[in-house]
Scaffold this motif. Sequence first.
Motif, PDB file in Angstrom:
ATOM      1  N   LEU A 209      -4.388   6.329  -3.069  1.00 26.83           N
ATOM      2  CA  LEU A 209      -3.617   5.142  -2.703  1.00 26.83           C
ATOM      3  C   LEU A 209      -4.461   3.883  -2.660  1.00 26.83           C
ATOM      4  O   LEU A 209      -4.008   2.799  -3.022  1.00 26.83           O
ATOM      5  CB  LEU A 209      -2.953   5.342  -1.336  1.00 26.83           C
ATOM      6  CG  LEU A 209      -1.972   6.506  -1.185  1.00 26.83           C
ATOM      7  CD1 LEU A 209      -1.470   6.575   0.242  1.00 26.83           C
ATOM      8  CD2 LEU A 209      -0.815   6.381  -2.156  1.00 26.83           C
TER       9      LEU A 209
ATOM     10  N   ARG B  46       0.842  -1.191   0.000  1.00 24.72           N
ATOM     11  CA  ARG B  46       0.000   0.000   0.000  1.00 24.72           C
ATOM     12  C   ARG B  46       0.884   1.251   0.000  1.00 24.72           C
ATOM     13  O   ARG B  46       1.784   1.399   0.821  1.00 24.72           O
ATOM     14  CB  ARG B  46      -0.908   0.015   1.227  1.00 24.72           C
ATOM     15  CG  ARG B  46      -1.818   1.232   1.300  1.00 24.72           C
ATOM     16  CD  ARG B  46      -2.653   1.234   2.562  1.00 24.72           C
ATOM     17  NE  ARG B  46      -3.534   2.393   2.590  1.00 24.72           N
ATOM     18  CZ  ARG B  46      -3.186   3.586   3.086  1.00 24.72           C
ATOM     19  NH1 ARG B  46      -1.984   3.743   3.608  1.00 24.72           N
ATOM     20  NH2 ARG B  46      -4.037   4.609   3.071  1.00 24.72           N
ATOM     21  N   GLY B  47       0.607   2.149  -0.935  1.00 23.41           N
ATOM     22  CA  GLY B  47       1.362   3.392  -1.048  1.00 23.41           C
ATOM     23  C   GLY B  47       2.459   3.362  -2.089  1.00 23.41           C
ATOM     24  O   GLY B  47       3.054   4.400  -2.395  1.00 23.41           O
TER      25      GLY B  47
ATOM     26  N   LEU C 256       0.465   5.247  -7.229  1.00 26.81           N
ATOM     27  CA  LEU C 256      -0.530   6.302  -7.090  1.00 26.81           C
ATOM     28  C   LEU C 256      -1.469   6.316  -8.278  1.00 26.81           C
ATOM     29  O   LEU C 256      -1.082   5.981  -9.403  1.00 26.81           O
ATOM     30  CB  LEU C 256       0.148   7.668  -7.000  1.00 26.81           C
ATOM     31  CG  LEU C 256       0.968   8.006  -5.752  1.00 26.81           C
ATOM     32  CD1 LEU C 256       1.705   9.328  -5.977  1.00 26.81           C
ATOM     33  CD2 LEU C 256       0.082   8.088  -4.530  1.00 26.81           C
TER      34      LEU C 256
ATOM     35  N   ASN D 113       4.915   5.743  -6.916  1.00 21.47           N
ATOM     36  CA  ASN D 113       4.935   6.782  -5.897  1.00 21.47           C
ATOM     37  C   ASN D 113       6.394   7.020  -5.480  1.00 21.47           C
ATOM     38  O   ASN D 113       6.985   6.217  -4.762  1.00 21.47           O
ATOM     39  CB  ASN D 113       4.104   6.359  -4.685  1.00 21.47           C
ATOM     40  CG  ASN D 113       4.041   7.430  -3.621  1.00 21.47           C
ATOM     41  OD1 ASN D 113       4.572   8.529  -3.789  1.00 21.47           O
ATOM     42  ND2 ASN D 113       3.392   7.127  -2.504  1.00 21.47           N
TER      43      ASN D 113
END
Length: 262
Positions: free
Chosen positions: A198, A142-143, A146, A156
């Motif tokens: 996200l 996660r993250g 984008l 990202n």
Amino acid sequence: MNFVSTCGHILSVEERIILKNSCIILRDENRLEKVQLWGKILGLTSNYFIVQGKGKDLLKDNKIFYSLNGIDWQLLLPTSSEILEKVPYIRGRFTGDPSYHQNVIIVDWEDEGEDKQEQVKEEDRLSAIVTLIDRDTAAVPRGAVLLTPQGEVIRNRSFEGLSFSEATKLHSYLHFRPTSKKSDLKHLRPQADVDVALDFLEPISNDVPQGCWSVQVEEFNTIVLRNWWWPGMTFYHIPATSYYGQLYIGSGEPIMDLPFML
């Protein structure tokens, strides 16, 4: 490669050198942003090396190539829905010959359950299997990516990795595929820690049956995820860093009895 060596299959030094050099040439010839090793499907007489080419949009601008020697690459055309329906009925290993035709016995329930025998080219089966494995196992922390206002999926650049605590939890990893369940996103948005840019992908923790993913802590606190539908798929992430990736090395056969084994 060192992070996924615990899966039981590794590439030889010679294979690594050949693939590294040929991927650079393949990237430049096809004007791709990046070419990365997807994995190796083991055949009876030859193995298929699979690489994935990425364009500007990491989710949409993808090209898959395969090679029998790691040098000469062929574009793997997208599979059809018809082939995807037939592939589960194919039993047995890949031969290593893309032109080989495999027999498929399909039960036609609309015709009083009569068996029908058809043939599927191994190259088409290969495309379907890569598609199915990607659909079930391709993941990102996660993250790590984008969703831009223009609808493009990009890396990202500010992603510095998950904390060790978060990295050991399945809900911290998302399927890297187009979202199919809009209801999941509607359920997530009321949460205070959710960011639409996200959390546009589905968490792998929702996969069924429960237990089809495992999380393990390996050497140097490397987090390793394995998907038991597809033995040979290994995903890794090093907490507090931007390093993550995955590799599949296996026969290309799913464990159809998995729900009864868990």
